[in-house]
Structures are given as C-alpha cells and as structure tokens.
Design a protein around this motif. Structure first.
Motif, PDB file in Angstrom:
ATOM      1  N   ASN A 199      -5.414  -9.789  -3.669  1.00  0.00           N
ATOM      2  CA  ASN A 199      -4.054 -10.333  -3.703  1.00  0.00           C
ATOM      3  C   ASN A 199      -3.174  -9.616  -2.689  1.00  0.00           C
ATOM      4  O   ASN A 199      -3.579  -8.628  -2.092  1.00  0.00           O
ATOM      5  CB  ASN A 199      -3.465 -10.250  -5.119  1.00  0.00           C
ATOM      6  N   ARG A 200      -1.941 -10.110  -2.535  1.00  0.00           N
ATOM      7  CA  ARG A 200      -1.061  -9.558  -1.493  1.00  0.00           C
ATOM      8  C   ARG A 200      -0.603  -8.137  -1.819  1.00  0.00           C
ATOM      9  O   ARG A 200      -0.357  -7.353  -0.924  1.00  0.00           O
ATOM     10  CB  ARG A 200       0.104 -10.493  -1.203  1.00  0.00           C
ATOM     11  N   ARG A 260      -3.483 -11.541   6.294  1.00  0.00           N
ATOM     12  CA  ARG A 260      -3.265 -12.981   6.174  1.00  0.00           C
ATOM     13  C   ARG A 260      -3.986 -13.497   4.940  1.00  0.00           C
ATOM     14  O   ARG A 260      -5.013 -12.963   4.539  1.00  0.00           O
ATOM     15  CB  ARG A 260      -3.725 -13.723   7.407  1.00  0.00           C
ATOM     16  N   PRO A 261      -3.435 -14.559   4.361  1.00  0.00           N
ATOM     17  CA  PRO A 261      -4.091 -15.141   3.196  1.00  0.00           C
ATOM     18  C   PRO A 261      -5.300 -15.973   3.615  1.00  0.00           C
ATOM     19  O   PRO A 261      -5.298 -16.618   4.655  1.00  0.00           O
ATOM     20  CB  PRO A 261      -3.002 -16.028   2.586  1.00  0.00           C
ATOM     21  N   PRO A 310       1.839 -18.119  -2.797  1.00  0.00           N
ATOM     22  CA  PRO A 310       0.450 -18.245  -2.381  1.00  0.00           C
ATOM     23  C   PRO A 310      -0.307 -19.156  -3.349  1.00  0.00           C
ATOM     24  O   PRO A 310       0.012 -19.228  -4.525  1.00  0.00           O
ATOM     25  CB  PRO A 310      -0.109 -16.822  -2.438  1.00  0.00           C
ATOM     26  N   TYR A 327      -6.723 -12.013   0.501  1.00  0.00           N
ATOM     27  CA  TYR A 327      -6.100 -11.595   1.750  1.00  0.00           C
ATOM     28  C   TYR A 327      -7.065 -10.775   2.579  1.00  0.00           C
ATOM     29  O   TYR A 327      -7.789  -9.933   2.045  1.00  0.00           O
ATOM     30  CB  TYR A 327      -4.834 -10.783   1.472  1.00  0.00           C
ATOM     31  N   LEU A 360       3.537 -11.543   4.090  1.00  0.00           N
ATOM     32  CA  LEU A 360       2.204 -11.863   3.578  1.00  0.00           C
ATOM     33  C   LEU A 360       2.248 -13.104   2.693  1.00  0.00           C
ATOM     34  O   LEU A 360       1.394 -13.984   2.796  1.00  0.00           O
ATOM     35  CB  LEU A 360       1.633 -10.681   2.786  1.00  0.00           C
ATOM     36  N   GLU A 361       3.241 -13.184   1.827  1.00  0.00           N
ATOM     37  CA  GLU A 361       3.375 -14.321   0.933  1.00  0.00           C
ATOM     38  C   GLU A 361       3.596 -15.622   1.704  1.00  0.00           C
ATOM     39  O   GLU A 361       3.076 -16.668   1.332  1.00  0.00           O
ATOM     40  CB  GLU A 361       4.536 -14.089  -0.036  1.00  0.00           C
ATOM     41  N   GLY A 421       2.452 -16.289   4.570  1.00  0.00           N
ATOM     42  CA  GLY A 421       1.298 -16.621   5.398  1.00  0.00           C
ATOM     43  C   GLY A 421       1.341 -16.024   6.786  1.00  0.00           C
ATOM     44  O   GLY A 421       0.470 -16.284   7.605  1.00  0.00           O
ATOM     45  N   THR A 445      -6.079 -17.333  -3.814  1.00  0.00           N
ATOM     46  CA  THR A 445      -5.888 -16.804  -2.472  1.00  0.00           C
ATOM     47  C   THR A 445      -6.296 -15.336  -2.433  1.00  0.00           C
ATOM     48  O   THR A 445      -5.891 -14.551  -3.279  1.00  0.00           O
ATOM     49  CB  THR A 445      -4.426 -16.945  -2.028  1.00  0.00           C
ATOM     50  N   ARG A 477      -8.245 -18.639   1.651  1.00  0.00           N
ATOM     51  CA  ARG A 477      -8.663 -19.271   0.401  1.00  0.00           C
ATOM     52  C   ARG A 477      -9.947 -18.600  -0.053  1.00  0.00           C
ATOM     53  O   ARG A 477     -10.761 -18.187   0.762  1.00  0.00           O
ATOM     54  CB  ARG A 477      -8.913 -20.765   0.609  1.00  0.00           C
TER      55      ARG A 477
END
Length: 140
Positions: free
Chosen positions: A31-32, A113-114, A3, A9, A89-90, A92, A7, A116
């Motif tokens: 974060n994820r 989902r990620p 990611p 999520y 998740l990582e 995307g 980023t 920005r």
C-alpha cells in the motif's frame, strides 16, 4: 482520487548523472503507506552514507557534499512533505523527491507508483526522463 482496491505500489531509488540513470534499489509493497515508509528508510540510509547498514538489494552511494544528505533528511523528517508525498502517490504520480548533488552533478530520485495487483513491474526507471531535462537545465 482514491487508489483502486488491490493496488500495490512499486518504489525505487535512482541516481542520475548526465544522461545515465541507475537504479539503486526497487521494491513492491502492499500500500501507499508502506511505499512512503520504504522511501523514508532509503532517504535515511542514503543520508547516512555508504557505511550505514544497508537493505539487501539496495546499493549504497556516497556524495561529494552535504546537499543530498541534508535534503534527504529534511524531507524524511518534514510532516508536510510526507503528506504531499502521500498525496502524489495516491494520485498516481511517480516522483516523490529529487535532490541534486551540485558538486558531483548527481540527481537522487525517490519515486513510487501504483500498480494493479498481479501486474508485472516494468524494467524502466520509475521517474521517466523528465529529470534528465531538469539536470540539463541545471548544468547551464
């Protein structure tokens, strides 16, 4: 694929019946790992039923049979499934888990989902419409 720095999520739980999807709750996390933790907590909360302690802003829901609660608990406790969800998740991907309540014709989807940092989250469900096609196929 790693990611991007900064980023965040977005995570969401939805219920889909027929052609209608309803968000049961949504959050934005840093974060994820926090995304996966939020989704696991929601899986446990939904599996425990409407009388379980809730999270502010997340709707409780009941099920017709044991299929969804059992599926949610199994996913939340399976380390292999957690690793696969982390990888999705990582990479995307948005869908983490979808479970069907065959008695009610209801799909429950955990998604993330990620995003920005600083990007506004869209108002549409994270899982898109492909689950609606799965639902139609299951009804046949």
């Amino acid at each position: 694929m790693r990611p991007l720095a900064g980023t965040v999520y977005e995570v969401e739980v939805t219920a889909t019946a027929g052609w209608r999807a309803v968000s049961l709750g949504r959050a934005t996390v840093a974060n994820r790992r926090l995304a996966l933790r939020w989704l696991r907590r929601q899986a446990h909360r939904l599996a425990d039923g409407p009388g379980a302690p809730g999270v502010p802003g997340v709707r409780p829901i009941g099920f017709e049979g044991p299929a969804v609660p059992d599926g949610l608990r199994a996913w939340a406790h399976d380390p292999d499934q957690q690793e696969q969800a982390m990888a999705r998740l990582e990479a995307g991907g948005s869908d983490v888990l979808t479970v069907l309540d065959p008695a009610a014709g209801l799909l429950v989807t955990l998604a993330g989902r990620p995003l920005r940092s600083g990007r506004a989250a869209p108002d549409r469900p994270l899982h898109g419409t492909r689950h609606l096609w799965r639902m139609a196929a299951l009804e046949r």
